[in-house]
Design an enzyme around this catalytic site. Structure first.
Site, short mmCIF file in Angstrom:
data_model
loop_
_atom_site.label_atom_id
_atom_site.label_comp_id
_atom_site.label_asym_id
_atom_site.label_seq_id
_atom_site.Cartn_x
_atom_site.Cartn_y
_atom_site.Cartn_z
N ALA A 1 0.84 -1.20 0.00
CA ALA A 1 0.00 0.00 0.00
C ALA A 1 0.87 1.24 0.00
O ALA A 1 2.00 1.23 0.50
CB ALA A 1 -0.92 0.00 1.22
N ASP A 2 0.33 2.30 -0.58
CA ASP A 2 1.01 3.59 -0.53
C ASP A 2 -0.05 4.68 -0.49
O ASP A 2 -1.05 4.60 -1.19
CB ASP A 2 1.94 3.80 -1.72
CG ASP A 2 2.85 4.99 -1.48
OD1 ASP A 2 3.84 4.83 -0.74
OD2 ASP A 2 2.56 6.08 -1.99
N THR A 3 0.20 5.71 0.31
CA THR A 3 -0.76 6.79 0.48
C THR A 3 -0.17 8.10 -0.01
O THR A 3 0.97 8.43 0.30
CB THR A 3 -1.17 6.91 1.97
OG1 THR A 3 -1.74 5.66 2.38
CG2 THR A 3 -2.18 8.02 2.17
#
Length: 184
Positions: A64-66
Site C-alpha cells: 500500500a502507498d498513500t
C-alpha cells in the site's frame, strides 16, 4: 501466509484489528516515483512494494502507498520542519485528497485498487502549526499530518473512509475476506 509489505505501524495496527495471523515484511522499494497523478502514483508504489516482497517471501502479499494531494501536487513526507510548515500552511482552511493505492498478490494474481477520501482542514495559525511540528508527529507522514494523532485537531470534516486517511482503507480488508481470509 499473509504478508504486509510495510514498515508502517499504522497499517500494521489497522490490519491487526481485523486479521490476527499475518507477518510484516517491509519492502526495500524506494518511494521515489516520477508519476504525478495521485491515483497512478499510489498504485504504482503499492505494486512495486507488493511485488518486491512477494518475490522474496511468497505467500499473499499486501502493498500500500498513500498520497496526499492538493492543487494537482502530491505532498510526500516532509524532509524538514520547514517543509512540514509549508505543507500544513498549504492545507490550512482547504480541502485536499488522500489516495491510498493497494496491491494484493494472491496465488500469483494481482488485485489492486485505490481509495480516495476528501479532507477539509480548519484555518491553522502559524503558532499552532509550529507547536504541532515541535511534537515530531508530522515528520514521517504524507502531507505532514496524522489524523489519528494530534493532527486530527486540524480536520473540520472528511468525506470517505477514515482508515484511508490513516493509510489502510477498509476496502483492503474486504478484498482479503473475498480471497478467503478470516476477518475478525
Amino acid at each position: 501466509m499473509l504478508v504486509l509489505a510495510s514498515a508502517s505501524p499504522r497499517r500494521r495496527e489497522i490490519l491487526g484489528r481485523f486479521i490476527k495471523d499475518f507477518k510484516v515484511v517491509p519492502s526495500n522499494v524506494s518511494e521515489e516515483c516520477s508519476l504525478t497523478e495521485p491515483r497512478t502514483y499510489a498504485l504504482e508504489l503499492a505494486r512495486r512494494k507488493a511485488r518486491e516482497v512477494y518475490n522474496r517471501v511468497g505467500g499473499t502479499v499486501i502493498g500500500a502507498d498513500t498520497a496526499v494531494s492538493i492543487d494537482g501536487h502530491i505532498l510526500g513526507k516532509p524532509g524538514s520542519e520547514e517543509e512540514a510548515y509549508r505543507m500544513l500552511k498549504l492545507l490550512s482552511g482547504r480541502v485536499h485528497r488522500v489516495t491510498t493505492g493497494y496491491c494484493i498478490i494472491h496465488e500469483g494474481e494481482e488485485v489492486s485498487g485505490a481509495v480516495v477520501t476528501e479532507v477539509k482542514f480548519r484555518e491553522l495559525s502559524d503558532e499552532l502549526i509550529w507547536a504541532y511540528i515541535r511534537t515530531g508527529e508530522p515528520m514521517d507522514k504524507a502531507g505532514a499530518y496524522g489524523i489519528q494523532g494530534k493532527g486530527g485537531l486540524f480536520v473540520e470534516w472528511i468525506n470517505g473512509d477514515y482508515y484511508n486517511v490513516v493509510g489502510f482503507p477498509l476496502e483492503i480488508v474486504w478484498k482479503l475476506r473475498e480471497l478467503g481470509f478470516g476477518v475478525m
